[in-house]
Design an enzyme around this catalytic site. Structure first.
Site, short mmCIF file in Angstrom:
data_model
loop_
_atom_site.label_atom_id
_atom_site.label_comp_id
_atom_site.label_asym_id
_atom_site.label_seq_id
_atom_site.Cartn_x
_atom_site.Cartn_y
_atom_site.Cartn_z
N CYS A 292 4.19 -1.21 -0.97
CA CYS A 292 3.08 -1.10 -0.23
C CYS A 292 2.63 -0.56 0.85
O CYS A 292 2.50 0.43 0.97
CB CYS A 292 2.56 -2.25 -0.36
SG CYS A 292 2.89 -3.48 -2.20
N HIS B 185 -2.71 -4.81 4.78
CA HIS B 185 -1.51 -4.43 4.63
C HIS B 185 -0.81 -4.55 5.49
O HIS B 185 0.63 -3.65 5.16
CB HIS B 185 -0.60 -4.77 3.10
CG HIS B 185 0.41 -5.08 3.44
ND1 HIS B 185 1.40 -4.94 2.30
CD2 HIS B 185 0.88 -6.00 3.31
CE1 HIS B 185 2.95 -6.24 2.17
NE2 HIS B 185 2.51 -6.82 3.02
#
Length: 541
Positions: free
Chosen positions: A80, A136
């Site tokens: 990610c 994130h």
């Protein structure tokens, strides 16, 4: 002598028309296009029907993909945070210190503040900039959060995973770290417990589109939570109405995963309808990408599928890095096709910047290139190689040059190096996918013949393996032993990249980031203007 002003005017208009027909990638509309960048989380190669999935119909994604350009030779990072950093900066994670793992909620580091990111490039070009969904990229200090880094608004969550319905990140609840992670701007949102996140984020994106001043171009970054695993106690979640669509999938995990994909597909369809309703779709570019390959066969308690590709998320096999993606836009000159030109996620930023009216050649220190002409007109990609990653802690690396890929080292001690067919019945029982107009048919990967020694002919922890990805996309046949000059060349390319890499920024968990100290909410805990903060804390080192 009298001047024929009307004749001069016609001549000027005719000359301008000739110039307008050039091959420049600049948008010739009066206004730069609206740019909608949608990121699916952990979506596998075999999880969409435009790749030929015979389990999960994705009619809304298919409609956009088939009428746009499917990216058939497109690569992302294996997990990610690195991919998201590449999207935001156009720089490879080895050059931002994010080449290893991800940013956990209570770890004091993030995407470096000296990096200019995508909304900061677009705002001077007149764009309204919004993010809905997953960030994130760091949140230990407010300076690392979206509205401090060029976004006009933020609705979503800062960390990497959480429950789809309660919006609580309890990934490390067993260690005492658990808290709400949903914000509108900088304010916690407590009122959406019970609302499924895929639908919640779609509704917010539709609201932004509905209220947007169409005299300005819009940049909407929509990184969905779907289809990442949630909390360990209930990792896969979907509304029952979606689960009921897949009685033909017998495996309960794969069935719920399919429902999550279907909800994502509807969300993309709803955003497309919202653009159309405002008259914005005809001057929009919709980019859809996964952030990495799928976590298949129970990896991370998930049941994505990369079949027939090898490996899973967070590995450097094709199943971890060969990305699912497409671009849809009325501005594409040669639509309704698949491009097999080599592309990388770092190419998104310079391509978007050029579309927005900027000159991407003026951007410094990028690892990506403007590839709009490749996407729009089918010209050859300027890219000849892709660095998949160099991870100094794991001691893994992979690179593709032309048709050839080299891979070194082994994640998970080789436990996830195989080929994982999707669970459940693989017969397509849905008519939904069969009613989507198709011009080239699904993009299906055809494997080479599998040798008898497929499980033993490549041990990258011992020696580099090399594959001809064009001829052997499923990585069956290691050709390193009889191609030593090629191995040496590819190793040289890896060594050249390694010399440019910066140190990893990863930091251990800081107990002060525990939500129990912040009202039960995942929140920034370090003030960068506090002179008592150490240098390491200040720079996330």
């Amino acid at each position: 002598m009298a001047v024929d002003c009307k004749g001069v005017l016609l001549l000027l208009l005719f000359t301008a028309a000739l110039c307008d027909g050039s091959s420049s990638s600049k948008n010739t509309q009066d206004q730069p296009p609206h740019i909608i960048l949608i990121v699916a989380d952990d979506l596998g190669w075999n999880d969409v029907s435009f790749h030929g999935s015979d389990q999960i119909p994705t009619p809304n994604l298919d409609s956009l993909a088939y009428s746009g350009v499917i990216l058939g030779n497109y690569y992302v990072s294996p997990i990610c945070t690195p991919t998201r950093s590449a999207i935001m900066t156009g720089r490879h994670p080895i050059h931002t210190g994010l080449q290893h793992g991800v940013i956990s909620g209570a770890t004091p580091f993030g995407l470096p503040l000296n990096e200019t990111i995508l909304p900061q490039y677009l705002k001077p070009l007149g764009y309204a900039t919004h993010i809905v969904g997953k960030w994130h990229l760091g949140m230990y200090a407010w300076d690392y959060t979206p509205t401090y880094r060029g976004f006009d608004s933020f609705f979503g969550y800062y960390t990497g995973a959480e429950g789809y319905v309660d919006h609580v990140n309890g990934i490390h609840a067993s260690l005492g770290y658990k808290g709400l992670d949903l914000r509108n701007g900088t304010e916690p949102v407590w009122t959406e417990n019970g609302t499924y996140s895929t639908e919640l984020f779609s509704t917010e994106a539709e609201r932004i589109i509905a209220s947007h001043d169409t005299s300005k171009p819009l940049f909407l970054y929509l990184p969905h939570q779907a289809v990442h695993s949630g909390n360990p106690d209930n990792p896969l979640q979907a509304p029952q109405k979606y689960i009921d669509k897949f009685p033909h999938i017998q495996h309960p995990g794969r069935r719920t995963f399919a429902a999550m994909v279907s909800a994502l597909d509807d969300a993309v369809g709803n955003v497309t309808k919202a653009l159309s309703a405002r008259g914005m779709l005809e001057n929009s570019v919709i980019i859809f990408t996964t952030d990495n390959g799928g976590p298949a066969a129970g990896f991370d308690q998930n049941y994505a599928s990369n079949w027939p590709l090898r490996g899973v998320k967070n590995t450097l096999w094709e199943g971890g890095v060969h990305g699912t993606g497409f671009v849809h836009s009325p501005l594409i000159k040669q639509p309704k096709r698949t491009t097999h030109e080599l592309l990388h996620v770092c190419d998104l930023l310079p391509t978007i910047y050029e579309l927005a009216g900027g000159d991407s050649t003026e951007l410094k220190n990028l690892d990506g290139t403007n590839v709009w002409e490749t996407i729009s007109r089918g010209v050859q990609s300027p890219r000849v190689e892709v660095l998949h990653n160099i991870d100094p802690k794991r001691k893994t690396a992979a690179l593709r040059y032309g048709d050839y890929k080299i891979i070194l080292g082994e994640a998970y001690k080789g436990a996830w190096d195989g080929w994982y067919p999707p669970e459940g019945v693989t017969t397509n029982h849905s008519e939904e996918a069969n009613h989507v107009p198709r011009w080239s048919g699904p993009l299906k990967i055809k494997c080479a013949e599998k040798p008898a020694n497929v499980s033993t002919n490549c041990k990258p922890r011992d020696n580099p393996c090399v594959f001809n990805i064009k001829e052997d996309p499923c990585e069956f046949n290691n050709i390193a032993d009889w191609n030593k000059p090629l191995v040496n060349f590819l190793m040289g390319r890896l060594e050249a990249y390694s010399e440019t890499a910066v140190p990893m920024r990863n930091q251990p968990t800081d107990p002060r980031g525990n939500p129990k100290y912040h009202g039960g909410v995942w929140s920034p805990w370090i003030n960068l203007t506090d002179t008592s903060v150490s240098t390491n804390e200040l720079f996330g080192q």
